[in-house]
Design an enzyme around this catalytic site. Structure first.
Site, PDB file in Angstrom:
ATOM      1  N   GLY A  15     -40.661 -84.891 -10.826  1.00 33.90           N
ATOM      2  CA  GLY A  15     -40.155 -85.814 -11.852  1.00 33.90           C
ATOM      3  C   GLY A  15     -39.217 -86.892 -11.474  1.00 33.90           C
ATOM      4  O   GLY A  15     -38.479 -87.546 -12.299  1.00 33.90           O
ATOM      5  N   ASN A  17     -40.042 -90.275 -11.072  1.00 34.60           N
ATOM      6  CA  ASN A  17     -40.446 -91.118 -11.713  1.00 34.60           C
ATOM      7  C   ASN A  17     -39.996 -91.320 -13.179  1.00 34.60           C
ATOM      8  O   ASN A  17     -39.506 -92.165 -13.893  1.00 34.60           O
ATOM      9  CB  ASN A  17     -41.679 -91.348 -11.595  1.00 34.60           C
ATOM     10  CG  ASN A  17     -42.353 -92.034 -10.086  1.00 34.60           C
ATOM     11  OD1 ASN A  17     -42.148 -93.065  -9.803  1.00 34.60           O
ATOM     12  ND2 ASN A  17     -42.527 -90.972  -9.381  1.00 34.60           N
ATOM     13  N   HIS A  98     -53.765 -84.491 -13.334  1.00 36.13           N
ATOM     14  CA  HIS A  98     -55.016 -83.883 -14.096  1.00 36.13           C
ATOM     15  C   HIS A  98     -55.817 -85.278 -14.557  1.00 36.13           C
ATOM     16  O   HIS A  98     -55.001 -86.406 -14.928  1.00 36.13           O
ATOM     17  CB  HIS A  98     -54.600 -83.256 -15.591  1.00 36.13           C
ATOM     18  CG  HIS A  98     -55.931 -83.075 -16.298  1.00 36.13           C
ATOM     19  ND1 HIS A  98     -56.458 -81.852 -16.290  1.00 36.13           N
ATOM     20  CD2 HIS A  98     -56.223 -83.670 -17.478  1.00 36.13           C
ATOM     21  CE1 HIS A  98     -57.348 -81.740 -17.492  1.00 36.13           C
ATOM     22  NE2 HIS A  98     -56.996 -82.932 -17.871  1.00 36.13           N
ATOM     23  N   ASN A 114     -51.152 -95.174 -15.497  1.00 36.24           N
ATOM     24  CA  ASN A 114     -50.916 -94.137 -14.374  1.00 36.24           C
ATOM     25  C   ASN A 114     -50.307 -94.610 -13.125  1.00 36.24           C
ATOM     26  O   ASN A 114     -50.616 -95.950 -12.870  1.00 36.24           O
ATOM     27  CB  ASN A 114     -52.418 -93.684 -14.047  1.00 36.24           C
ATOM     28  CG  ASN A 114     -52.412 -92.497 -12.895  1.00 36.24           C
ATOM     29  OD1 ASN A 114     -51.327 -91.524 -12.988  1.00 36.24           O
ATOM     30  ND2 ASN A 114     -52.755 -92.589 -11.872  1.00 36.24           N
ATOM     31  N   HIS A 116     -49.995 -94.717  -9.037  1.00 37.14           N
ATOM     32  CA  HIS A 116     -50.673 -94.006  -7.709  1.00 37.14           C
ATOM     33  C   HIS A 116     -49.989 -94.694  -6.579  1.00 37.14           C
ATOM     34  O   HIS A 116     -49.733 -95.865  -6.329  1.00 37.14           O
ATOM     35  CB  HIS A 116     -52.176 -94.361  -7.997  1.00 37.14           C
ATOM     36  CG  HIS A 116     -52.933 -93.731  -6.827  1.00 37.14           C
ATOM     37  ND1 HIS A 116     -52.851 -92.526  -6.337  1.00 37.14           N
ATOM     38  CD2 HIS A 116     -53.678 -94.476  -5.841  1.00 37.14           C
ATOM     39  CE1 HIS A 116     -53.778 -92.192  -5.434  1.00 37.14           C
ATOM     40  NE2 HIS A 116     -54.074 -93.554  -5.085  1.00 37.14           N
ATOM     41  N   ASP A 156     -57.859 -92.920 -10.238  1.00 32.13           N
ATOM     42  CA  ASP A 156     -57.072 -93.970  -9.668  1.00 32.13           C
ATOM     43  C   ASP A 156     -57.765 -95.369  -9.612  1.00 32.13           C
ATOM     44  O   ASP A 156     -57.274 -96.275  -9.162  1.00 32.13           O
ATOM     45  CB  ASP A 156     -56.651 -93.748  -8.206  1.00 32.13           C
ATOM     46  CG  ASP A 156     -55.705 -92.219  -8.272  1.00 32.13           C
ATOM     47  OD1 ASP A 156     -55.912 -91.566  -7.410  1.00 32.13           O
ATOM     48  OD2 ASP A 156     -54.923 -92.046  -9.226  1.00 32.13           O
ATOM     49  N   GLU A 185     -42.278 -97.015  -6.136  1.00 33.46           N
ATOM     50  CA  GLU A 185     -42.810 -96.485  -7.221  1.00 33.46           C
ATOM     51  C   GLU A 185     -41.817 -96.776  -8.549  1.00 33.46           C
ATOM     52  O   GLU A 185     -42.249 -97.108  -9.565  1.00 33.46           O
ATOM     53  CB  GLU A 185     -43.613 -95.034  -7.069  1.00 33.46           C
ATOM     54  CG  GLU A 185     -44.826 -95.173  -6.140  1.00 33.46           C
ATOM     55  CD  GLU A 185     -45.441 -93.770  -6.389  1.00 33.46           C
ATOM     56  OE1 GLU A 185     -46.459 -93.451  -6.731  1.00 33.46           O
ATOM     57  OE2 GLU A 185     -44.441 -92.869  -5.790  1.00 33.46           O
TER      58      GLU A 185
HETATM   59  C1  GRF Z   1     -45.782 -89.900  -7.238  1.00 35.03           C
HETATM   60  O1  GRF Z   1     -45.883 -90.478  -5.861  1.00 35.03           O
HETATM   61  C2  GRF Z   1     -46.906 -90.210  -8.025  1.00 35.03           C
HETATM   62  O2  GRF Z   1     -47.592 -91.598  -7.561  1.00 35.03           O
HETATM   63  C3  GRF Z   1     -48.004 -89.307  -7.652  1.00 35.03           C
HETATM   64  O3  GRF Z   1     -47.164 -88.094  -7.574  1.00 35.03           O
HETATM   65  C4  GRF Z   1     -45.830 -88.534  -7.321  1.00 35.03           C
HETATM   66  C5  GRF Z   1     -44.850 -87.792  -8.315  1.00 35.03           C
HETATM   67  O4  GRF Z   1     -43.676 -87.952  -8.000  1.00 35.03           O
HETATM   68  N1  GRF Z   1     -49.061 -88.982  -8.337  1.00 35.03           N
HETATM   69  P1  GRF Z   1     -42.375 -87.391  -8.951  1.00 35.03           P
HETATM   70  O5  GRF Z   1     -42.917 -86.091  -9.478  1.00 35.03           O
HETATM   71  O6  GRF Z   1     -42.384 -88.705 -10.058  1.00 35.03           O
HETATM   72  O7  GRF Z   1     -41.206 -87.375  -8.192  1.00 35.03           O
END
Ligand code: GRF
Length: 200
Positions: A15, A17, A98, A114, A116, A156, A185
């Protein structure tokens, strides 16, 4: 200032992000409110981050569908029905492991995005950071990147909203490169959400 945009954030793991969105909102640099955090994994640390920030959470696993001989499409449609009442302006897949079918996406046209950790159509799917690092070690590439795109049933793929280039550095390890990727990100996710919510 317009009313804060209503966000639903979908997670499956750490989590970080989600935390970037929480921090930007707290800092006043993102005019939004996270009305719900959804996880398909009970042990996702992101659920603790949400609870700590006072955000309601929903644990919605796929297993009961599998065990109950119901389909992924059933799962997608039921989850959509649970989320519709929240009237979200944007649904953010931030490390949500998912792939949605149109049984979910059809209810939220151009409102599901999303994140990626690779450039468009280069390392689609899982372990994109590791696969890019391997290609770097083989001398095939000297940079990778990350994208925020509209979600479509093809993994993606979908129209790119924001992207960033992430270079490899000569003495990079997988860990140092991954840390640089996650930092990029965090930045593009907040940027994309800000851009899309300011437009609404
Ligand atoms: C990120 O690198 C995202 O792009 C990928 O999974 C990771 C999730 O990171 N799909 P977090 O759980 O937000 O730290």
């Amino acid at each position: 200032m317009a009313d804060p945009a209503r966000l639903i954030v979908l997670i499956s793991g750490n989590g970080s992000n989600l935390q970037a969105l929480i921090d930007a909102i707290a800092a006043g640099t993102l005019n939004a409110r996270i009305v719900l955090v959804v996880s398909n994994r009970r042990e996702a640390y992101g659920l603790q981050r949400a609870a700590h920030a006072g955000i309601p959470t929903l644990y919605f696993p796929l297993r009961p569908y599998r065990d109950g001989q119901r389909t992924r499409q059933d799962y997608d449609a039921d989850l959509a029905a649970r989320l519709l009442p929240y009237q979200a302006d944007l649904i953010v897949m931030a490390g949500w492991m998912h792939i949605f079918s149109n049984h979910f996406l059809q209810y939220f046209p151009r409102r599901v995005i999303n994140l990626h950790p690779a450039l468009p159509s280069v390392f689609n799917g899982t372990h994109a950071i590791e696969r890019a690092f391997e290609a770097f070690q083989n001398g095939e590439i000297n940079h990778s990147g990350c994208i925020v795109h509209y979600a479509v049933p093809e993994v993606d793929e979908g129209e790119v909203i924001v992207q960033a280039r992430v270079p490899f550095l000569p003495n990079d390890t997988l860990e140092t490169f991954a840390a640089r990727m996650h930092e990029a990100e965090h930045q593009i996710l907040v940027q994309a959400v800000r851009m899309l919510t300011q437009r609404r």
